[in-house]
Design an enzyme around this catalytic site. Sequence first.
Site, mmCIF file in Angstrom:
data_model
loop_
_atom_site.group_PDB
_atom_site.id
_atom_site.type_symbol
_atom_site.label_atom_id
_atom_site.label_comp_id
_atom_site.label_asym_id
_atom_site.label_seq_id
_atom_site.Cartn_x
_atom_site.Cartn_y
_atom_site.Cartn_z
ATOM 1 N N SER A 22 0.827 -1.212 0.000
ATOM 2 C CA SER A 22 0.000 0.000 0.000
ATOM 3 C C SER A 22 0.862 1.263 0.000
ATOM 4 C CB SER A 22 -0.940 0.008 1.214
ATOM 5 O OG SER A 22 -0.205 -0.117 2.417
ATOM 6 N N ASN A 109 -1.531 -2.341 13.551
ATOM 7 C CA ASN A 109 -2.990 -2.167 13.637
ATOM 8 C C ASN A 109 -3.374 -0.924 14.440
ATOM 9 O OD1 ASN A 109 -2.888 -4.510 12.240
ATOM 10 N ND2 ASN A 109 -3.756 -5.809 13.853
ATOM 11 N N THR A 154 -39.409 26.575 -8.321
ATOM 12 C CA THR A 154 -39.722 25.247 -7.805
ATOM 13 C C THR A 154 -40.045 24.421 -9.039
ATOM 14 O OG1 THR A 154 -42.085 25.681 -7.556
ATOM 15 C CG2 THR A 154 -40.716 26.194 -5.662
ATOM 16 N N HIS A 155 -39.633 23.172 -9.034
ATOM 17 C CA HIS A 155 -39.781 22.305 -10.213
ATOM 18 C C HIS A 155 -39.111 22.927 -11.435
ATOM 19 C CE1 HIS A 155 -42.980 20.491 -7.723
ATOM 20 N NE2 HIS A 155 -43.319 21.751 -7.486
ATOM 21 N N SER A 276 -13.732 25.461 -26.663
ATOM 22 C CA SER A 276 -13.972 24.197 -27.349
ATOM 23 C C SER A 276 -12.849 23.953 -28.337
ATOM 24 C CB SER A 276 -15.312 24.281 -28.084
ATOM 25 O OG SER A 276 -15.342 23.372 -29.165
ATOM 26 N N LYS A 282 -17.446 28.849 -28.366
ATOM 27 C CA LYS A 282 -17.845 28.280 -27.083
ATOM 28 C C LYS A 282 -17.078 28.862 -25.889
ATOM 29 C CE LYS A 282 -20.480 25.546 -26.421
ATOM 30 N NZ LYS A 282 -20.402 24.087 -26.429
ATOM 31 N N ASN A 284 -17.339 27.562 -22.032
ATOM 32 C CA ASN A 284 -18.050 26.544 -21.259
ATOM 33 C C ASN A 284 -17.791 26.668 -19.756
ATOM 34 O OD1 ASN A 284 -19.031 25.389 -23.648
ATOM 35 N ND2 ASN A 284 -17.184 24.127 -23.865
ATOM 36 N N GLU A 289 -19.595 22.138 -14.081
ATOM 37 C CA GLU A 289 -19.929 20.755 -14.437
ATOM 38 C C GLU A 289 -19.070 19.775 -13.651
ATOM 39 O OE1 GLU A 289 -19.969 20.360 -18.821
ATOM 40 O OE2 GLU A 289 -20.175 22.517 -18.781
ATOM 41 N N TYR A 316 -8.928 -6.368 13.647
ATOM 42 C CA TYR A 316 -8.343 -5.878 12.399
ATOM 43 C C TYR A 316 -8.448 -6.946 11.319
ATOM 44 C CZ TYR A 316 -5.196 -4.175 8.840
ATOM 45 O OH TYR A 316 -4.686 -3.760 7.626
ATOM 46 N N LYS A 324 -8.243 3.613 2.688
ATOM 47 C CA LYS A 324 -7.409 4.803 2.461
ATOM 48 C C LYS A 324 -7.671 5.525 1.157
ATOM 49 C CE LYS A 324 -4.103 2.994 5.497
ATOM 50 N NZ LYS A 324 -5.002 1.801 5.557
HETATM 51 N N1 ARG Z 1 -1.115 -1.119 5.546
HETATM 52 C C1 ARG Z 1 -1.952 -1.721 6.546
HETATM 53 C C2 ARG Z 1 -3.311 -0.996 6.534
HETATM 54 O O1 ARG Z 1 -3.405 -0.003 5.907
HETATM 55 C C3 ARG Z 1 -1.317 -1.577 7.864
HETATM 56 C C4 ARG Z 1 -1.797 -2.564 8.857
HETATM 57 C C5 ARG Z 1 -1.293 -3.904 8.554
HETATM 58 N N2 ARG Z 1 -1.579 -4.813 9.599
HETATM 59 C C6 ARG Z 1 -1.566 -6.117 9.403
HETATM 60 N N3 ARG Z 1 -1.879 -6.867 10.408
HETATM 61 N N4 ARG Z 1 -1.207 -6.658 8.275
HETATM 62 O O2 ARG Z 1 -4.274 -1.413 7.098
#
Ligand code: ARG
Length: 458
Positions: A22, A109, A154-155, A276, A282, A284, A289, A316, A324
């Site tokens: 990650s 965790n 309204t509407h 455009s 144009k 815009n 939007e 966990y 995330k």
């Molecule tokens: N990158 C993990 C997360 O975002 C961190 C926690 C990982 N914990 C684990 N027991 N593998 O949740």
Amino acid sequence: MTLWSGRFSSPMAASLWSLSESYSFDHVLYHHDIMGTKAHVAGLEHVGLLTNREALVLTSTLEQIEGEFASGEFVRSETDEDIHMAIERRATELAGETGAKIHTARSRNDQVATTLRLFARDAITEIALATLELTTALREQAAKFSNAYLPGYTHLQRAQPVLLSHHLSAHVCALLRDIDRLCDSRERLNVSPLGAGALAGTSLPIDPGYTAGLLGFREPFANSMDAVSDRDFVAETLFDIALLGVHLSRIGEELVLWTSSEFGFATLGDAFTTGSSMLPQKKNSDVAELARGKSGRLVGNLTSVLVMLKGLPLAYNRDLQEDKEPLFDSVTSALVVLAALAGAFRSMEFHEATAAAAANDDLLGAIDVAERLVVAGEPFRQAHEKVGRLVAEALSTNTPLAQLAMEHGYPGTLEDYAPGASLRARQSPGASGPASRPQQELWIDAESARLHERILRR
Ligand code: ARG
């Protein structure tokens, strides 16, 4: 070598690595992760699990790592699965044995939960301030075109005339509630999970209240399992942003309408419009939007997280890593839209004559005729029926409504139905006319000041 290599005989498969890592998106958490880790180090020192010297070394090492991130010099190692492991790996590289003590009495965790709360707390503050800034831009336009009025709909059918300031203030009211809601969520999330460990706390003599205090959290967790598994704060923050996004979408939709040739109520500055690639004429309102379009992903991000959470047992589970990207995306998208919309409004020219002409549509005075009959003692339902017939006659004979009202001997004079008269007559509390404006503005002033103070207070 991973941090858990002791138990394993083969390295992780490349395909699992791609799924599992990650760092590629959570590296943006470096500042908040280091903040949490510094508090953790101070906490370990506080209870004697680190010497004063070790804590000093670790703190300056963490500061050095933060500097590496800030300057873009930090180099990810191929074993850095996430931001937490990257920082611990680097701390151990720089501080040797001492670095290897950093994760004492901590799990990723409780670490990730702490880091993400710190991130969300700051992100909320930033979004709330940007939202307040948009309300300022709206209010500036309300003051600049203080006599402008337009039809209220309204509407999407013309209903009654309203001051532009009244219309813009309606958006301000919604945005102020968004700010308040964001602050509510920020208050609720301000609890420290640090010290919950993997899920059950630790046998080591830590003091979660101490680290909570250092991080500016209101209090430490009450239950370690809840602390590591609770992502309510992510869902709540995403809801707040999604609803804000829906409000921004509504504003965007109106800007699209107002700036169309069909309405012609407003023009945005060239810096806030696009051309455009094919049609030279144009201009815009893409900004509006996109404000409307971005709301889709904001609602989607909330949905993603709720669905991800719904099947999880305590405590966990790795699914939680999926919290995330939706959060980051919503925060970034909201900030981008808020800034662009504030700029677009500041650049807006409101075409008072066009909007007033639409609002002076004489049929919009129908309710005024009916209300005059009410003042003269007629039951409203009866007055409504009478004026309804008057409207039908006006339409079929192509005669102005006010003129017909006079011909039928209804109360009032032609003056009472002159352009703008209907607007001036709307003076009940919170109504759309000029007489109701000062009180409304006082309220908005006070609420804005209260919220500004609330945002900064934390
Ligand atoms: N990158 C993990 C997360 O975002 C961190 C926690 C990982 N914990 C684990 N027991 N593998 O949740």
